[in-house]
Design a protein around this motif. Structure first.
Motif, PDB file in Angstrom:
ATOM      1  N   PRO A  10       0.842  -1.213   0.000  1.00 23.67           N
ATOM      2  CA  PRO A  10       0.000   0.000   0.000  1.00 23.67           C
ATOM      3  C   PRO A  10       0.872   1.257   0.000  1.00 23.67           C
ATOM      4  CG  PRO A  10      -0.009  -1.042   2.165  1.00 23.67           C
ATOM      5  CD  PRO A  10       0.696  -1.992   1.235  1.00 23.67           C
ATOM      6  N   GLY A  11       0.290   2.365  -0.481  1.00 19.41           N
ATOM      7  CA  GLY A  11       1.065   3.597  -0.610  1.00 19.41           C
ATOM      8  C   GLY A  11       1.630   4.118   0.690  1.00 19.41           C
ATOM      9  N   GLY A  12       0.954   3.839   1.783  1.00 20.17           N
ATOM     10  CA  GLY A  12       1.454   4.321   3.059  1.00 20.17           C
ATOM     11  C   GLY A  12       2.663   3.560   3.548  1.00 20.17           C
ATOM     12  N   GLU A  13       2.959   2.401   2.932  1.00 24.28           N
ATOM     13  CA  GLU A  13       4.093   1.590   3.363  1.00 24.28           C
ATOM     14  C   GLU A  13       5.279   1.713   2.420  1.00 24.28           C
ATOM     15  OE1 GLU A  13       5.071  -3.078   4.432  1.00 24.28           O
ATOM     16  OE2 GLU A  13       3.027  -2.290   4.529  1.00 24.28           O
ATOM     17  N   SER A  14       5.022   1.770   1.110  1.00 20.93           N
ATOM     18  CA  SER A  14       6.099   1.935   0.136  1.00 20.93           C
ATOM     19  C   SER A  14       5.498   2.355  -1.199  1.00 20.93           C
ATOM     20  CB  SER A  14       6.893   0.641  -0.033  1.00 20.93           C
ATOM     21  OG  SER A  14       7.903   0.809  -1.019  1.00 20.93           O
ATOM     22  N   HIS A  15       6.237   3.204  -1.938  1.00 21.73           N
ATOM     23  CA  HIS A  15       5.790   3.660  -3.247  1.00 21.73           C
ATOM     24  C   HIS A  15       6.531   2.955  -4.384  1.00 21.73           C
ATOM     25  CE1 HIS A  15       4.468   6.905  -0.536  1.00 21.73           C
ATOM     26  NE2 HIS A  15       3.521   7.133  -1.433  1.00 21.73           N
ATOM     27  N   PHE A  16       7.329   1.953  -4.051  1.00 21.93           N
ATOM     28  CA  PHE A  16       8.031   1.198  -5.091  1.00 21.93           C
ATOM     29  C   PHE A  16       7.032   0.333  -5.882  1.00 21.93           C
ATOM     30  CE2 PHE A  16      11.731   2.308  -2.642  1.00 21.93           C
ATOM     31  CZ  PHE A  16      12.749   2.367  -3.583  1.00 21.93           C
ATOM     32  N   ILE A  17       7.280   0.249  -7.198  1.00 22.08           N
ATOM     33  CA  ILE A  17       6.482  -0.622  -8.071  1.00 22.08           C
ATOM     34  C   ILE A  17       7.432  -1.424  -8.952  1.00 22.08           C
ATOM     35  CG2 ILE A  17       4.489   0.936  -8.083  1.00 22.08           C
ATOM     36  CD1 ILE A  17       5.386   1.871 -10.868  1.00 22.08           C
ATOM     37  N   LEU A  18       6.930  -2.499  -9.544  1.00 26.57           N
ATOM     38  CA  LEU A  18       7.748  -3.290 -10.469  1.00 26.57           C
ATOM     39  C   LEU A  18       8.001  -2.505 -11.745  1.00 26.57           C
ATOM     40  CD1 LEU A  18       6.156  -6.839 -10.127  1.00 26.57           C
ATOM     41  CD2 LEU A  18       8.458  -6.155  -9.431  1.00 26.57           C
ATOM     42  N   TYR A  19       9.246  -2.540 -12.191  1.00 28.16           N
ATOM     43  CA  TYR A  19       9.591  -1.854 -13.433  1.00 28.16           C
ATOM     44  C   TYR A  19       8.999  -2.642 -14.594  1.00 28.16           C
ATOM     45  CZ  TYR A  19      12.465   0.726 -16.770  1.00 28.16           C
ATOM     46  OH  TYR A  19      12.890   1.525 -17.798  1.00 28.16           O
ATOM     47  N   PRO A  20       8.069  -2.036 -15.348  1.00 27.82           N
ATOM     48  CA  PRO A  20       7.313  -2.835 -16.341  1.00 27.82           C
ATOM     49  C   PRO A  20       8.159  -3.367 -17.486  1.00 27.82           C
ATOM     50  CG  PRO A  20       6.819  -0.496 -16.546  1.00 27.82           C
ATOM     51  CD  PRO A  20       7.646  -0.645 -15.306  1.00 27.82           C
ATOM     52  N   GLU A  21       9.259  -2.713 -17.843  1.00 23.21           N
ATOM     53  CA  GLU A  21      10.051  -3.145 -18.985  1.00 23.21           C
ATOM     54  C   GLU A  21      11.187  -4.076 -18.589  1.00 23.21           C
ATOM     55  OE1 GLU A  21      11.376   0.295 -21.039  1.00 23.21           O
ATOM     56  OE2 GLU A  21       9.355   1.077 -21.408  1.00 23.21           O
ATOM     57  N   SER A  22      11.262  -4.416 -17.307  1.00 21.42           N
ATOM     58  CA  SER A  22      12.347  -5.272 -16.857  1.00 21.42           C
ATOM     59  C   SER A  22      11.927  -6.729 -16.940  1.00 21.42           C
ATOM     60  CB  SER A  22      12.730  -4.916 -15.426  1.00 21.42           C
ATOM     61  OG  SER A  22      13.697  -5.808 -14.936  1.00 21.42           O
ATOM     62  N   ALA A  23      12.888  -7.557 -17.385  1.00 16.73           N
ATOM     63  CA  ALA A  23      12.602  -8.990 -17.476  1.00 16.73           C
ATOM     64  C   ALA A  23      12.722  -9.661 -16.119  1.00 16.73           C
ATOM     65  CB  ALA A  23      13.553  -9.654 -18.474  1.00 16.73           C
ATOM     66  N   ASN A  24      13.345  -8.978 -15.156  1.00 18.41           N
ATOM     67  CA  ASN A  24      13.459  -9.551 -13.819  1.00 18.41           C
ATOM     68  C   ASN A  24      12.585  -8.760 -12.850  1.00 18.41           C
ATOM     69  OD1 ASN A  24      14.854  -7.186 -13.444  1.00 18.41           O
ATOM     70  ND2 ASN A  24      16.879  -8.168 -13.607  1.00 18.41           N
ATOM     71  N   GLN A  25      12.748  -9.020 -11.584  1.00 18.34           N
ATOM     72  CA  GLN A  25      11.923  -8.374 -10.562  1.00 18.34           C
ATOM     73  C   GLN A  25      12.590  -7.081 -10.072  1.00 18.34           C
ATOM     74  OE1 GLN A  25       8.765  -9.702  -9.167  1.00 18.34           O
ATOM     75  NE2 GLN A  25       8.955 -10.534 -11.227  1.00 18.34           N
TER      76      GLN A  25
END
Length: 325
Positions: A10-25
Motif C-alpha cells: 500500500p502507498g502508506g508503506e512503500s511507493h516502489f512498483i515493479l519496473y514494467p520493462e524489466s525482465a526480472n523483478q
C-alpha cells in the motif's frame, strides 16, 4: 518483500512498483519518500532450492537545524559574528559530503574563509553536526543586509537559515572609563555605610559622649554660692538604691558632691519639701518609683508628680524606676 510483507505494498508503506520493462523483478520509484525506508528482500526458488537476497534502504532527510542564526544590530565600524548549525547525520555515499556555507543574499558569491569577512567551519559528533561562524570586522555600509547559511548533506537535501545585519545608530550618552563606574559605585556604597554607621553610633552613644565632653571640657561649676552639685530626693523605700548605689556612684565616678533628702509619703507636698533646699544645689535629682506614689502607678498619679516637680526653680532630673504608664 518489504519488511517480510509481499508485493504489492500500500502507498502508506512503500511507493516502489515493479519496473514494467524489466525482465526480472526490478522495483523502482520516481520520488523517494520517508515511508519507503525499510528492508527489501527478493526470493528465487524452485522445487528444491530457495535463494534470498536483501538490502536495507535508508532515506536521507533534510538537515535539522540545531542553532538558527540571530539577526544583530551592529554600529558602523563594529564587529559582527553570526553562527548557524544543523544535524546532518552520516551519509553512506562515497561522493557525498556535508557542507555549510555563508553567503550574502544579494550576491551569489560564497564568502571567503579569511580576511576582514571570513567564515569558519566547525563540526562535532563525528561530523554529523556541522556549523559555521561568520565574522565581519570593521563593518561598512555595504556589509549591512541579509545573509544566508546554507547547509547540505551532499546529496539532494539542503536548508537555508537567514539572518540580518542591521545598522545600530550611534547613541550619545555620558560614558565613564572602563571600570570607573564600579569604583564610583563602591565609593558611594562605602560613604552610605559610613553615614549609616555614624548615625547609629550617634543615636546609641550621644549621651555618654556629651557627658564625657562636659566632664572634660565643660566650665567648672564653682564659686556660685551653691553648697552641693546635686540634691538627691527619694522615698524611704528606695533608700537602699539611692544611699547604697546612686549617691556613691555620683560621688566616686563623677566627683559630684551630693546631699540626700528623704521625702515623705505625702507626694502631693513634695515641691514644698524640696523647695527650701533647692537653692543650695546646682541640680535636683528625684527618684520616682511606684512605692514613692503609694503603689499607684497611673497616668494621673505620675502626671501629677511630674507637674509639681516641674515647678521647682532649679534644673530637675527625674529617674523613673519603672516605665512610664
Amino acid at each position: 518483500y518489504k519488511d517480510n510483507r509481499a508485493y504489492p505494498w500500500p502507498g502508506g508503506e512503500s511507493h516502489f512498483i515493479l519496473y514494467p520493462e524489466s525482465a526480472n523483478q526490478t522495483i523502482y520509484t520516481q520520488e523517494m519518500r520517508a515511508s519507503d525506508a525499510g528492508r527489501y528482500s527478493c526470493q528465487a526458488r524452485n522445487d528444491t532450492t530457495t535463494l534470498e537476497g536483501d538490502i536495507t534502504l535508508a532515506v536521507l532527510g533534510k538537515p535539522l537545524p540545531t542553532y538558527r542564526p540571530a539577526s544583530q544590530l551592529v554600529p558602523l565600524g563594529g564587529t559582527a559574528r553570526l553562527f548557524c548549525e544543523a544535524y546532518l547525520g552520516k551519509v553512506e555515499l562515497p561522493d557525498a559530503k556535508n557542507s555549510v556555507t555563508w553567503s550574502k543574499s544579494d550576491s551569489n558569491m560564497t564568502l571567503p574563509s579569511h580576511g576582514r569577512i571570513a567564515q569558519n567551519r566547525v563540526s562535532r559528533e563525528n561530523d554529523k553536526i556541522v556549523g559555521s561562524y561568520l565574522e565581519i570586522e570593521d563593518v561598512t555600509l555595504e556589509d549591512y543586509g541579509e545573509y544566508k547559511c546554507e547547509v547540505s548533506n551532499g546529496v539532494d537535501e539542503e536548508i537555508t537559515l537567514p539572518a540580518h545585519l542591521y545598522r545600530q545608530e550611534p547613541q550619545f550618552a555620558l560614558s565613564l572609563p572602563n571600570g570607573s563606574w564600579r569604583k564610583s559605585l563602591l565609593l558611594a556604597v562605602l560613604v552610605l555605610v559610613l553615614l549609616l554607621s555614624a548615625g547609629a553610633f550617634y543615636a546609641r552613644c550621644w549621651l555618654p559622649l556629651a557627658l564625657l565632653y562636659k566632664d572634660k571640657f565643660g566650665r567648672l561649676e564653682e564659686n556660685d554660692g551653691k553648697e552641693c552639685d546635686a540634691l538627691v530626693c527619694y522615698h524611704e523605700k528606695d533608700s537602699n538604691l539611692v544611699i547604697g548605689i546612686l549617691i556613691p556612684t555620683l560621688e566616686s565616678r563623677h566627683r559630684y558632691k551630693c546631699t540626700a533628702l528623704e521625702l515623705s509619703h505625702q507626694n502631693h507636698n513634695w515641691s514644698l519639701e524640696i523647695g527650701p533646699h533647692a537653692n543650695t544645689a546646682r541640680r535636683i535629682i528625684v527618684v520616682l518609683s511606684p512605692a514613692s506614689l503609694g503603689n499607684i502607678w497611673t497616668d494621673a498619679s505620675v502626671g501629677a508628680a511630674l507637674k509639681q516637680l516641674s515647678s521647682l526653680p532649679m534644673k530637675t532630673i527625674v529617674i523613673s524606676l519603672k516605665s512610664l504608664p
